[in-house]
Design an enzyme around this catalytic site. Structure first.
Site, PDB file in Angstrom:
ATOM      1  N   GLY A 163       0.722  -1.053  -0.118  1.00  0.00           N
ATOM      2  CA  GLY A 163       0.191  -0.035   0.097  1.00  0.00           C
ATOM      3  C   GLY A 163       0.831   1.281  -0.106  1.00  0.00           C
ATOM      4  O   GLY A 163       0.849   2.073  -0.994  1.00  0.00           O
ATOM      5  N   SER A 164       1.561   1.452   1.055  1.00  0.00           N
ATOM      6  CA  SER A 164       2.247   2.811   1.182  1.00  0.00           C
ATOM      7  C   SER A 164       3.625   2.797   0.394  1.00  0.00           C
ATOM      8  O   SER A 164       4.075   1.733   0.480  1.00  0.00           O
ATOM      9  CB  SER A 164       2.547   3.161   2.708  1.00  0.00           C
ATOM     10  OG  SER A 164       2.980   2.341   3.371  1.00  0.00           O
ATOM     11  N   GLU A 192      -0.655   5.672  -1.236  1.00  0.00           N
ATOM     12  CA  GLU A 192      -0.993   6.659  -0.164  1.00  0.00           C
ATOM     13  C   GLU A 192       0.103   7.765  -0.002  1.00  0.00           C
ATOM     14  O   GLU A 192       0.215   8.280   1.222  1.00  0.00           O
ATOM     15  CB  GLU A 192      -0.898   5.555   1.239  1.00  0.00           C
ATOM     16  CG  GLU A 192      -1.757   4.319   0.989  1.00  0.00           C
ATOM     17  CD  GLU A 192      -1.755   3.470   2.136  1.00  0.00           C
ATOM     18  OE1 GLU A 192      -1.115   3.727   3.146  1.00  0.00           O
ATOM     19  OE2 GLU A 192      -2.254   2.478   2.124  1.00  0.00           O
ATOM     20  N   ARG A 235       8.753   6.712  15.273  1.00  0.00           N
ATOM     21  CA  ARG A 235       7.874   7.264  14.504  1.00  0.00           C
ATOM     22  C   ARG A 235       6.363   7.522  15.486  1.00  0.00           C
ATOM     23  O   ARG A 235       6.137   6.735  16.397  1.00  0.00           O
ATOM     24  CB  ARG A 235       7.279   6.188  13.550  1.00  0.00           C
ATOM     25  CG  ARG A 235       8.384   6.330  12.240  1.00  0.00           C
ATOM     26  CD  ARG A 235       7.925   5.370  11.121  1.00  0.00           C
ATOM     27  NE  ARG A 235       8.895   5.738  10.013  1.00  0.00           N
ATOM     28  CZ  ARG A 235       8.697   6.651   9.055  1.00  0.00           C
ATOM     29  NH1 ARG A 235       7.828   7.491   9.237  1.00  0.00           N
ATOM     30  NH2 ARG A 235       9.757   6.682   8.125  1.00  0.00           N
ATOM     31  N   TRP A 239      -6.076   0.875  17.712  1.00  0.00           N
ATOM     32  CA  TRP A 239      -5.328   1.872  17.813  1.00  0.00           C
ATOM     33  C   TRP A 239      -5.882   3.226  18.037  1.00  0.00           C
ATOM     34  O   TRP A 239      -5.339   4.283  17.845  1.00  0.00           O
ATOM     35  CB  TRP A 239      -4.345   2.239  16.394  1.00  0.00           C
ATOM     36  CG  TRP A 239      -3.463   1.005  16.157  1.00  0.00           C
ATOM     37  CD1 TRP A 239      -3.349  -0.220  16.991  1.00  0.00           C
ATOM     38  CD2 TRP A 239      -2.866   0.636  14.883  1.00  0.00           C
ATOM     39  NE1 TRP A 239      -2.669  -1.097  16.460  1.00  0.00           N
ATOM     40  CE2 TRP A 239      -2.058  -0.352  15.099  1.00  0.00           C
ATOM     41  CE3 TRP A 239      -2.393   1.700  13.818  1.00  0.00           C
ATOM     42  CZ2 TRP A 239      -0.940  -0.954  14.389  1.00  0.00           C
ATOM     43  CZ3 TRP A 239      -1.531   0.989  12.933  1.00  0.00           C
ATOM     44  CH2 TRP A 239      -0.714  -0.294  13.060  1.00  0.00           C
ATOM     45  N   ASP A 280      -6.385  -3.634   5.910  1.00  0.00           N
ATOM     46  CA  ASP A 280      -5.516  -3.364   6.389  1.00  0.00           C
ATOM     47  C   ASP A 280      -5.913  -3.806   7.808  1.00  0.00           C
ATOM     48  O   ASP A 280      -6.356  -2.976   8.574  1.00  0.00           O
ATOM     49  CB  ASP A 280      -4.508  -2.216   6.366  1.00  0.00           C
ATOM     50  CG  ASP A 280      -4.052  -2.067   5.112  1.00  0.00           C
ATOM     51  OD1 ASP A 280      -3.620  -3.065   4.328  1.00  0.00           O
ATOM     52  OD2 ASP A 280      -3.934  -1.020   4.534  1.00  0.00           O
ATOM     53  N   HIS A 301      -4.374  -7.691   5.078  1.00  0.00           N
ATOM     54  CA  HIS A 301      -3.305  -7.645   5.330  1.00  0.00           C
ATOM     55  C   HIS A 301      -2.981  -7.516   6.807  1.00  0.00           C
ATOM     56  O   HIS A 301      -3.519  -6.624   7.530  1.00  0.00           O
ATOM     57  CB  HIS A 301      -2.624  -6.259   4.653  1.00  0.00           C
ATOM     58  CG  HIS A 301      -1.166  -6.183   4.958  1.00  0.00           C
ATOM     59  ND1 HIS A 301      -0.279  -7.045   4.811  1.00  0.00           N
ATOM     60  CD2 HIS A 301      -0.829  -5.152   5.810  1.00  0.00           C
ATOM     61  CE1 HIS A 301       0.831  -6.565   5.373  1.00  0.00           C
ATOM     62  NE2 HIS A 301       0.561  -5.347   6.059  1.00  0.00           N
ATOM     63  N   CYS A 343       0.475  -7.352   9.293  1.00  0.00           N
ATOM     64  CA  CYS A 343       1.698  -7.375   9.222  1.00  0.00           C
ATOM     65  C   CYS A 343       2.299  -8.314  10.316  1.00  0.00           C
ATOM     66  O   CYS A 343       2.023  -9.493  10.456  1.00  0.00           O
ATOM     67  CB  CYS A 343       2.305  -5.787   9.948  1.00  0.00           C
ATOM     68  SG  CYS A 343       2.269  -4.745   8.412  1.00  0.00           S
ATOM     69  N   HIS A 386      11.641  -3.241   6.817  1.00  0.00           N
ATOM     70  CA  HIS A 386      12.295  -2.297   8.067  1.00  0.00           C
ATOM     71  C   HIS A 386      13.884  -2.545   7.950  1.00  0.00           C
ATOM     72  O   HIS A 386      14.489  -2.079   8.886  1.00  0.00           O
ATOM     73  CB  HIS A 386      12.011  -2.832   9.437  1.00  0.00           C
ATOM     74  CG  HIS A 386      10.489  -2.580   9.469  1.00  0.00           C
ATOM     75  ND1 HIS A 386       9.892  -1.371   9.547  1.00  0.00           N
ATOM     76  CD2 HIS A 386       9.479  -3.509  10.108  1.00  0.00           C
ATOM     77  CE1 HIS A 386       8.517  -1.425   9.761  1.00  0.00           C
ATOM     78  NE2 HIS A 386       8.267  -2.657   9.994  1.00  0.00           N
TER      79      HIS A 386
END
Length: 337
Positions: free
Chosen positions: A22-23, A74, A103, A149, A187, A219, A221, A272
Site C-alpha cells: 500500500g504505502s 498513499e 515514529r 489503535w 489492512d 493484510h 503485518c 524495515h
C-alpha cells in the site's frame, strides 16, 4: 476458487501475481509540503497537486518495474488509522503516541457514534485507476485496527466499537466497488494482538465484506499468527497477506499439518531493513511457499508498506521481487497471461 473469482470479475492475472502492500515513500518535497499545510502556509489545492504528482510517479514506477496489481502509494495519507479517524464522524484527534521506533502518530479518540461521512478514498482510487490499464487495489484500514489503535471513550466495550466501525467501513467498501474497484485490501495489522478478541475481529470482517462482488485481501503485518491459526481461516476475505521473511516462515510448516485454504500473499521483502534483497533471496522465500501451497494460490509482495524506505531502496526491493517472480514463472512453466 479464488482465481475463478478473479476471472469472474474480469481480471486475468499471471501466475504469482505481484503487488505491494500500500504505502510507498514520500519525497522530501511532499513531506515538507504536508508540514507546511498543517501550518497553513500552503493551500489544500497546492498540497493536492503535489500529492497527485507523487502518486503518478509511483504508478509509472510500478508499471515500469512490471508490478501486476498497483497501489496508489498513499501519498495523501499520513498514518493509516488517523487518516480515517480524521475524516469520520465520532472521532477526536488525540495526542502523539509512538507507534514504533521514532515514529509517532496522533492517536484518535472515539468520542461519539462513529459515522461514515461519504467516500474517503474513492476519488483517489478513481484518479489513480485512470492513469493505468492495470488493476489498482482499493485500500481501507480495517475496523479492528482502527478500534485497537484508538482510545474508546464512547462504546461500552471494545467489541461494540469494532462492530460499529465495521458497519461504517463497509459503506466505504461499497463505494469503492460502485466506482469500479475489483480488488480491495483491508489492512488489519493489529488483528493477532489479542487472541481472545479474534472471534469478534472475524465477525467484523464478515460485516465489511459479506455479499459484496470484489476480491478481498486481509493484510496483517508482523504478529503471533501461530496463536490464531487455523482460526484465521474464518476471516471472510479471499486472500491473507502475511509477513513471511521473519517468524511467519514458520507458518509454512504449520500449513503442512493444518492446510491453508485461502490464497496467500507472501510477504518476501523486509520493509524495515535498508538492505536490498537479491532476486535469489526472494526466489528462495517463494520456493519455500511453493513446496507447501499450489503456486496458483500464491501472490508475492513486501512484508508491509514501503513508506519507511527511501525511494531508491523501495524501487530496488521491488525490482528484486519482480526479477525473482519472472524467474519463478519460467521455472514453473507458466508465463504471464
Amino acid at each position: 476458487m479464488s482465481r475463478q473469482k478473479l476471472e469472474g470479475l474480469g481480471l486475468k492475472l499471471p501466475l504469482l501475481p505481484v503487488s505491494t502492500v500500500g504505502s510507498l515513500p514520500k519525497s522530501p518535497e511532499l513531506t515538507e509540503a504536508r508540514s507546511r499545510f498543517t501550518r497553513n502556509q500552503i493551500t489544500r489545492n497546492e498540497l493536492e497537486s503535489l500529492e497527485k504528482r507523487a502518486t503518478e510517479f509511483w504508478v509509472r514506477t510500478q508499471e515500469e518495474i512490471g508490478i501486476d496489481v498497483l497501489v496508489d502509494g498513499e501519498q495523501y495519507r499520513g498514518d493509516m488509522v488517523a487518516y480515517f479517524a480524521e475524516l469520520m464522524g465520532g472521532f477526536q484527534v488525540g495526542g502523539l503516541v509512538r507507534s514504533y521506533g521514532n515514529r509517532y502518530y496522533h492517536k484518535p479518540v472515539i468520542s461519539g457514534t462513529v459515522k461514515w461521512p461519504g467516500p474517503l478514498t474513492v476519488s483517489w482510487w478513481k484518479w489513480t485507476q485512470s492513469l493505468t490499464s492495470k488493476p489498482v487495489k482499493g485500500m481501507v484500514t480495517g475496523p479492528y485496527t482502527i478500534m485497537d489503535w484508538s482510545f474508546n471513550d464512547h462504546y461500552p466495550r471494545r467489541q461494540s466499537a469494532c462492530l460499529a466501525l465495521a458497519r461504517e467501513i463497509r459503506k466505504e467498501v461499497e463505494a469503492l466497488i460502485e466506482a469500479g474497484a475489483k480488488i480491495i485490501q483491508i489492512d488489519e495489522p493489529a488483528i493477532s494482538v489479542r487472541q481472545e478478541e479474534f472471534p469478534f475481529a472475524i465477525e467484523a470482517t464478515h460485516l465489511v465484506t459479506d455479499g459484496l462482488p470484489a476480491y478481498f485481501i486481509t493484510h496483517a503485518c508482523y504478529g503471533a499468527f501461530e496463536t490464531i491459526y487455523p482460526d484465521m481461516l474464518g476471516l471472510s476475505t479471499d486472500n491473507l497477506d502475511l509477513a513471511i521473511t521473519h517468524s511467519a516462515l514458520d507458518l509454512l510448516k504449520i500449513f503442512e499439518n493444518d492446510p491453508f485454504t485461502k490464497d496467500l500473499s507472501l510477504g518476501v521483502l523486509d520493509v524495515h531493513s535498508h538492505a536490498i534483497e537479491s532476486a535469489e533471496q526472494v526466489k528462495d522465500r517463494v520456493m519455500r511457499a511453493v513446496r507447501v501451497l499450489p503456486a496458483d494460490r500464491l501472490w508475492v509482495d513486501p512484508d508491509c508498506g514501503l513508506k519507511t524506505r527511501t525511494p531508491d531502496e523501495a524501487i530496488g526491493k521491488m525490482r528484486a521481487m519482480m526479477a525473482a517472480v519472472r524467474e519463478m514463472r519460467q521455472t514453473l512453466g507458466n508465463g504471464a497471461r
